[in-house]
Design an enzyme around this catalytic site. Structure first.
Site, mmCIF file in Angstrom:
data_model
loop_
_atom_site.group_PDB
_atom_site.id
_atom_site.type_symbol
_atom_site.label_atom_id
_atom_site.label_comp_id
_atom_site.label_asym_id
_atom_site.label_seq_id
_atom_site.Cartn_x
_atom_site.Cartn_y
_atom_site.Cartn_z
ATOM 1 N N ARG A 199 0.861 -1.188 0.000
ATOM 2 C CA ARG A 199 0.000 0.000 0.000
ATOM 3 C C ARG A 199 0.900 1.241 0.000
ATOM 4 O O ARG A 199 2.109 1.151 0.126
ATOM 5 C CB ARG A 199 -0.992 0.005 1.164
ATOM 6 C CG ARG A 199 -0.564 -0.515 2.489
ATOM 7 C CD ARG A 199 0.501 0.258 3.241
ATOM 8 N NE ARG A 199 0.164 1.666 3.391
ATOM 9 C CZ ARG A 199 1.032 2.619 3.628
ATOM 10 N NH1 ARG A 199 2.336 2.348 3.758
ATOM 11 N NH2 ARG A 199 0.684 3.869 3.760
ATOM 12 N N GLY A 200 0.250 2.405 -0.155
ATOM 13 C CA GLY A 200 1.029 3.636 -0.289
ATOM 14 C C GLY A 200 1.243 3.916 -1.775
ATOM 15 O O GLY A 200 1.579 2.995 -2.537
ATOM 16 N N ALA A 201 1.065 5.181 -2.162
ATOM 17 C CA ALA A 201 1.000 5.510 -3.593
ATOM 18 C C ALA A 201 2.188 4.994 -4.416
ATOM 19 O O ALA A 201 2.013 4.349 -5.457
ATOM 20 C CB ALA A 201 0.865 7.013 -3.748
ATOM 21 N N ARG A 243 -7.252 -0.528 -6.934
ATOM 22 C CA ARG A 243 -7.527 0.595 -6.011
ATOM 23 C C ARG A 243 -7.675 1.859 -6.861
ATOM 24 O O ARG A 243 -6.897 2.059 -7.802
ATOM 25 C CB ARG A 243 -6.406 0.782 -4.975
ATOM 26 C CG ARG A 243 -6.456 -0.252 -3.861
ATOM 27 C CD ARG A 243 -5.533 0.105 -2.706
ATOM 28 N NE ARG A 243 -6.132 1.048 -1.779
ATOM 29 C CZ ARG A 243 -5.473 1.597 -0.757
ATOM 30 N NH1 ARG A 243 -4.196 1.331 -0.560
ATOM 31 N NH2 ARG A 243 -6.074 2.427 0.077
ATOM 32 N N GLN A 250 -2.396 3.420 9.921
ATOM 33 C CA GLN A 250 -1.081 3.375 9.265
ATOM 34 C C GLN A 250 -0.031 4.177 10.027
ATOM 35 O O GLN A 250 1.157 3.864 9.970
ATOM 36 C CB GLN A 250 -1.168 3.914 7.822
ATOM 37 C CG GLN A 250 -1.887 2.992 6.855
ATOM 38 C CD GLN A 250 -3.352 3.376 6.711
ATOM 39 O OE1 GLN A 250 -3.963 3.830 7.666
ATOM 40 N NE2 GLN A 250 -3.913 3.176 5.537
ATOM 41 N N ASP A 298 -1.722 10.804 -2.637
ATOM 42 C CA ASP A 298 -2.020 9.705 -3.559
ATOM 43 C C ASP A 298 -2.341 10.202 -4.966
ATOM 44 O O ASP A 298 -2.296 9.435 -5.924
ATOM 45 C CB ASP A 298 -3.191 8.882 -3.035
ATOM 46 C CG ASP A 298 -2.760 8.102 -1.806
ATOM 47 O OD1 ASP A 298 -2.744 8.703 -0.712
ATOM 48 O OD2 ASP A 298 -2.406 6.926 -1.951
ATOM 49 N N ASN A 301 -5.152 12.774 -0.168
ATOM 50 C CA ASN A 301 -4.332 11.957 0.732
ATOM 51 C C ASN A 301 -5.265 11.273 1.732
ATOM 52 O O ASN A 301 -6.489 11.466 1.709
ATOM 53 C CB ASN A 301 -3.282 12.818 1.442
ATOM 54 C CG ASN A 301 -2.205 11.989 2.098
ATOM 55 O OD1 ASN A 301 -1.666 11.064 1.476
ATOM 56 N ND2 ASN A 301 -1.879 12.254 3.350
ATOM 57 N N LYS A 302 -4.684 10.475 2.587
ATOM 58 C CA LYS A 302 -5.458 9.687 3.559
ATOM 59 C C LYS A 302 -6.494 10.542 4.284
ATOM 60 O O LYS A 302 -6.215 11.677 4.656
ATOM 61 C CB LYS A 302 -4.471 9.050 4.554
ATOM 62 C CG LYS A 302 -5.092 8.157 5.608
ATOM 63 C CD LYS A 302 -5.968 7.072 5.027
ATOM 64 C CE LYS A 302 -5.247 6.200 4.022
ATOM 65 N NZ LYS A 302 -6.167 5.285 3.285
HETATM 66 O O1 MRU Z 1 -4.490 3.551 2.090
HETATM 67 P P1 MRU Z 1 -3.001 3.691 2.004
HETATM 68 O O2 MRU Z 1 -2.277 3.191 3.206
HETATM 69 O O3 MRU Z 1 -2.455 3.132 0.715
HETATM 70 O O4 MRU Z 1 -2.842 5.243 1.954
HETATM 71 C C1 MRU Z 1 -1.588 5.797 2.006
HETATM 72 C C2 MRU Z 1 -1.608 7.256 2.148
HETATM 73 O O5 MRU Z 1 -2.627 7.922 2.168
HETATM 74 C C3 MRU Z 1 -0.308 7.878 2.126
HETATM 75 O O6 MRU Z 1 -0.297 9.027 2.902
HETATM 76 C C4 MRU Z 1 -0.149 8.166 0.666
HETATM 77 O O7 MRU Z 1 -0.022 7.020 -0.108
HETATM 78 C C5 MRU Z 1 0.687 9.202 0.285
HETATM 79 S S1 MRU Z 1 2.368 8.819 0.351
HETATM 80 C C6 MRU Z 1 2.527 7.401 -0.485
#
Ligand code: MRU
Length: 383
Positions: free
Chosen positions: A58-60, A103, A215, A256, A266-267
């Site tokens: 996970r993570g962009a 996703r 996270q 993201d 973002n999250k």
């Molecule tokens: O749902 P996730 O854990 O994939 O979300 C991640 C985030 O929102 C991070 O802050 C984001 O990916 C930005 S940095 C990679």
């Protein structure tokens, strides 16, 4: 082939995803952290789509790299299964759509899939197709790591200047996990923090727990601990209070998907931190590689696809029980309806600046275009 190298986990260097000496795609299983550090093998393109959807990876940035490797697996499968060149490409395109759909919010996913499709489109020979797909996957991963390292270099002076001015440790607040776990290596929001820490600048990080999947509590706290960076975990709602009382020098988050005009997805919860930062004159920076810009998007608030995830993530939590076992518990009355919006969008006007691999720019269409004249105006995702 890329060896595991990069960030220390108990003294051993790791990246989040890599192709091992036997040609297998391996990744750290992020569903298990911080309670267990486990490596999984992802054997097929379909398994990669599942690993992205269930957040094994996970993570962009990591989602983008995973999609790159997923497409290499897809090319390998398609070239084995296809009865003709046309059939191979038809199968590849179908597998690409499965990966793309895994996703919706992180644009790095579609960017990596499209980059692979463009790289492979004109290749007829099956062996060449497969070799080129793996080389492109490795290039995506390498570029991700290099971009994050550069983001650290560009962000470091921000922290250094604050320390010089105040003479005390720099207090950074971050949300979710935009650390090395969210990329192939180094991370984005954490890269300037690691760079400052390694340069001897005292840094302290306020880590938002980041409900519902935690996270921050599970991943960012673990990462910072592994690297020896002083940090304090806070409840998601604490940021405004900390800012009001001068305990946050700057906020750095990841993203993201950032529109060509600087709106930042973002999250979930990031927007509230940006509002609090604005109200308290706390600089709010967003760190990202160019693969996270959606060049086709101008209105991020109206146009960003926001992922809706299963209500169970809100209704349940996982942790370590008294006997050391990982247990899940229900935290609301049985049958409670719950909504799980996974991301929100912070309008550009609340963003002090964007820290990218090319430097820092204002979160405006003009500022971004000045840094990326070659990409701004191009189709989604960049080059
Ligand atoms: O749902 P996730 O854990 O994939 O979300 C991640 C985030 O929102 C991070 O802050 C984001 O990916 C930005 S940095 C990679």
């Amino acid at each position: 082939m890329c060896d595991a190298s990069g960030v220390d986990v108990e003294g051993v260097h790791h990246r989040t995803i890599w192709r091992d000496g036997e040609g297998l795609v391996r990744a750290i299983d992020q569903r298990r952290l911080p309670f267990a550090f486990e490596i999984v093998t992802i054997p097929t393109a379909e398994a990669m789509a599942t690993a992205i959807a269930d957040m094994t990876v996970r993570g962009a940035g990591l989602i983008g790299a995973a999609a790159g490797y997923g497409m290499a697996l897809a090319a390998t499968e398609a070239s084995r299964e296809g009865s003709s060149t046309t059939d191979v490409h038809r199968r590849l395109a179908a597998k690409a759509e499965v990966l793309r759909a895994s996703r919706p919010t992180a644009v790095n996913l579609a960017w990596a899939v499209d980059r692979q499709l463009a790289a492979l489109a004109s290749i007829d020979d099956a062996d060449e197709l497969v070799a080129h797909a793996w080389a492109t996957a490795e290039a995506i991963a390498e570029e991700d790591a290099a971009a994050c390292e550069a983001i650290g270099r560009h962000g470091l002076p921000l922290l250094a200047a604050i320390h010089e001015r105040t003479g005390r440790p720099v207090n950074v607040l971050t949300h979710c996990n935009a650390g090395w776990l969210a990329f192939v290596d180094f991370g984005t929001a954490t890269a300037p923090i690691y760079a400052a820490h390694d340069a001897g600048i005292p840094v302290h990080v306020w880590v938002d727990e980041t409900r519902p999947r935690n996270q921050g509590a599970r991943l960012t706290a673990w990462e910072l601990g592994q690297h020896g960076v002083p940090h304090t975990l806070v409840a998601d709602n604490a940021g405004g209070h900390l800012m009001q009382h001068g305990q946050v020098d700057l906020v750095i988050t990841g993203t993201d998907r950032t529109s060509a005009s600087g709106d930042v997805a973002n999250k979930i919860g990031t927007y509230l931190k940006a509002l609090a930062a604005h109200d308290n004159d706390v600089p709010f920076y967003v760190a990202l590689p160019s693969s996270t810009f959606d060049w086709s998007l101008l209105d991020g608030v109206g146009g960003t696809p926001i992922e809706s995830r299963h209500a169970d993530e809100v209704l349940r939590m996982e942790g370590v029980g008294p006997d050391g076992d990982v247990v899940g518990v229900r935290i609301a009355p049985e049958g409670t309806p719950a909504a799980n919006h996974a991301f929100d969008v912070t309008p550009a006007r609340l963003v002090t600046g964007l820290i990218s691999e090319r430097g820092i720019c204002p979160a405006t269409r003009e500022g971004i275009a000045a840094l990326y004249p070659d990409l701004a105006g191009a189709p989604a995702g960049g080059a």
